[in-house]
Design an enzyme around this catalytic site. Structure first.
Site, PDB file in Angstrom:
ATOM      1  N   LYS A 187       0.861  -1.190   0.000  1.00 21.34           N
ATOM      2  CA  LYS A 187       0.000   0.000   0.000  1.00 21.34           C
ATOM      3  C   LYS A 187       0.890   1.229   0.000  1.00 21.34           C
ATOM      4  CE  LYS A 187      -3.497   0.421  -0.061  1.00 21.34           C
ATOM      5  NZ  LYS A 187      -4.626   0.716  -0.913  1.00 21.34           N
ATOM      6  N   HIS A 314     -10.130  -7.156  -4.460  1.00 17.87           N
ATOM      7  CA  HIS A 314      -9.841  -6.081  -3.514  1.00 17.87           C
ATOM      8  C   HIS A 314     -10.290  -6.470  -2.108  1.00 17.87           C
ATOM      9  CE1 HIS A 314     -11.722  -2.533  -1.408  1.00 17.87           C
ATOM     10  NE2 HIS A 314     -10.517  -2.040  -1.606  1.00 17.87           N
TER      11      HIS A 314
HETATM   12  O1  GKR Z   1      -7.172  -0.385   4.314  1.00 21.56           O
HETATM   13  O2  GKR Z   1      -6.113   1.491   4.069  1.00 21.56           O
HETATM   14  C1  GKR Z   1      -6.698   0.492   3.624  1.00 21.56           C
HETATM   15  C2  GKR Z   1      -6.795   0.337   2.130  1.00 21.56           C
HETATM   16  O3  GKR Z   1      -6.184   1.415   1.514  1.00 21.56           O
HETATM   17  C3  GKR Z   1      -8.237   0.215   1.690  1.00 21.56           C
HETATM   18  O4  GKR Z   1      -9.003   1.260   2.221  1.00 21.56           O
HETATM   19  C4  GKR Z   1      -8.394   0.218   0.189  1.00 21.56           C
HETATM   20  O5  GKR Z   1      -9.758   0.246  -0.135  1.00 21.56           O
HETATM   21  O6  GKR Z   1      -7.231  -1.898   0.209  1.00 21.56           O
HETATM   22  C5  GKR Z   1      -7.913  -0.998  -0.520  1.00 21.56           C
HETATM   23  C6  GKR Z   1      -7.304  -0.752  -1.880  1.00 21.56           C
HETATM   24  O7  GKR Z   1      -6.789  -1.686  -2.449  1.00 21.56           O
HETATM   25  O8  GKR Z   1      -7.392   0.356  -2.408  1.00 21.56           O
HETATM   26 MG    MG Z   2      -6.525  -0.644  -4.296  1.00 20.93          MG
END
Ligand code: GKR
Ligand code: MG
Length: 416
Positions: A187, A314
């Site tokens: 991420k 996702h």
């Molecule tokens: O859990 O911070 C998180 C992710 O960024 C999530 O909110 C996203 O929706 O995992 C997700 C993504 O792949 O964009």
């Molecule tokens: Mg994503």
């Protein structure tokens, strides 16, 4: 056939580490709603979904009109959801997701619960109701996050700090050591792109056999995205949501060779046509929680197949009922060929009895018991509901939480 007698909705809060992303940082608790649909002959079907307060209000409104519905009547379910949600308006359900039409996101947990009930009544696992097993084991990816060692004022968690490439490689080693994942997703959107690209290269060096992805949640401009895509060509299996919008993604796609994936610009059936026409994405990240459940996710899979787009999955912070549903869906979907995302390793609490959903070599074996094959732990559900009542969080807000530490913070969308 059995009919729905009543519906029980239980919002829960479970501990979540301080994971960083483009809009801020995860709060100490993540929210989910656990759905129990009871039949007139005493069966219970399970579903799991978001718990933002307006979503919960829509779920409750639908719950009121479900008694009397046959558990096999999924079309009738959709009709009732449609009829109840005539007021329109968008649905802010999961942090970065803004859905214009709430029907599919409200339908989803009820559809999953009905499939669970159908399976229980027939003595069949949900995967068989979805067309049968195409893979017994569903591979998931190691979902890495930049993170703080602890929540402000809290105790350090088991994962430790990860704010640079060394920290990310350490986190990957721990997660892969414990779960055996063979694909890695980082991420991003937290640090300048050059720093995040360096972390990806460090991962590639440390785990040369693993498939790699990075997802900055639209933090980059088109030009930056093209530059990073070129630098990481041959290193990434796909680049996820580098930049906002179908036009932006199409601009990147025209100038790079790496397939682009999205869970941000294609999140509803209405987005597929423009995305296909613009050749904006090469991989759609499905998510049954907002694509309308398991059967509509299979419809999405067919559309992706027809138009030559890849399909991956996702995830948001979730519990075991969701993991079970994701596993049944992926086990029955031939073209879901990438390792699915999951936040599951980040959670320390659950509402299901342990033992059924285990990761081996990064994969979860599809449960073979009737329905979803998982059983609710009623005591754990009660404890996590108490935690929901006590924690005061009623919708996810990573940005406001981040501002308690960094008052000048603003979300980084297309900033670099
Ligand atoms: O859990 O911070 C998180 C992710 O960024 C999530 O909110 C996203 O929706 O995992 C997700 C993504 O792949 O964009
Ligand atoms: Mg994503």
């Amino acid at each position: 056939m059995s009919k729905i007698a009543r519906v029980e909705l239980t919002p829960v809060a479970f501990a979540d580490p301080p994971l960083l992303n483009v809009v801020g940082v995860h709060e100490p608790f993540a929210l989910r709603t656990i759905v129990q649909v009871w039949t007139d002959d005493g069966l219970v079907g399970l579903g799991e979904t978001y718990a933002a307060d307006d979503h919960l209000a829509r779920l409750r409104a639908v719950a009121d009109v479900l008694p009397g519905l046959d558990i096999f009547d999924v079309n009738g379910l959709r009709q009732r959801v449609n009829d109840v949600l005539t007021s329109g308006g968008g649905a802010q359900v999961g942090g970065m997701l803004n859905l214009q039409d709430p029907v599919d996101v409200v339908l989803s947990p009820y559809e999953v619960a009905l499939l669970d009930l159908q399976g229980k009544q027939l003595g069949l696992p949900v995967v068989d109701l979805l067309g049968g097993v195409v893979r017994d084991e569903v591979p998931f990816s190691a979902y890495l996050f930049y993170k703080w060692a602890a929540h402000p004022g809290g105790e350090a968690d088991a994962w430790g700090e990860a704010l640079d490439p060394d920290g990310i490689v350490r986190q990957a080693a721990k997660m892969i050591g414990e779960y055996g994942f063979t694909a890695i997703k980082l991420k991003g959107g937290v640090f300048p792109p050059a720093q995040e690209a360096e972390a990806v290269r460090a991962l590639a060096e440390a785990f040369p056999e693993h498939k790699l992805r990075i997802d900055p949640n639209c933090a980059w401009t088109v030009d930056t995205s093209v530059q990073v895509a070129r630098e990481l060509s041959g290193v990434l299996e796909y680049l996820e949501d580098p930049t906002p919008g179908i036009d932006g993604m199409a601009g990147v796609a025209r100038q790079s060779e790496i397939p682009l994936a999205t869970n941000m610009c294609v999140i509803a059936f209405a987005h597929l046509r423009p995305a296909v026409l613009a050749d904006a994405v090469q991989v759609v990240l499905s998510d049954h929680h907002y694509w309308g459940g398991l059967r509509r996710s299979q419809l999405l899979a067919g559309i992706c197949d027809t138009f030559g787009m890849g399909l991956s999955m996702h995830s948001n912070s979730h519990l075991g009922i969701s993991l079970a549903a994701m596993t049944h869906l992926a086990a029955a979907t031939p073209n879901l060929t990438y390792a699915c995302d999951t936040h599951y390793p980040w959670k320390t609490e659950d509402v299901i009895k342990p033992g059924v959903l285990a990761f081996e070599s990064g994969s979860v074996r599809v449960p073979r018991g009737p329905g979803l094959g998982v059983e609710l732990d009623v005591e754990a559900l009660g404890a996590l509901h108490e935690q929901y009542l006590a924690c005061g969080i009623r919708r996810r807000d990573d940005t406001t939480y981040m501002r308690t530490v960094d008052p000048g913070f603003s979300p980084n969308t297309a900033r670099w």
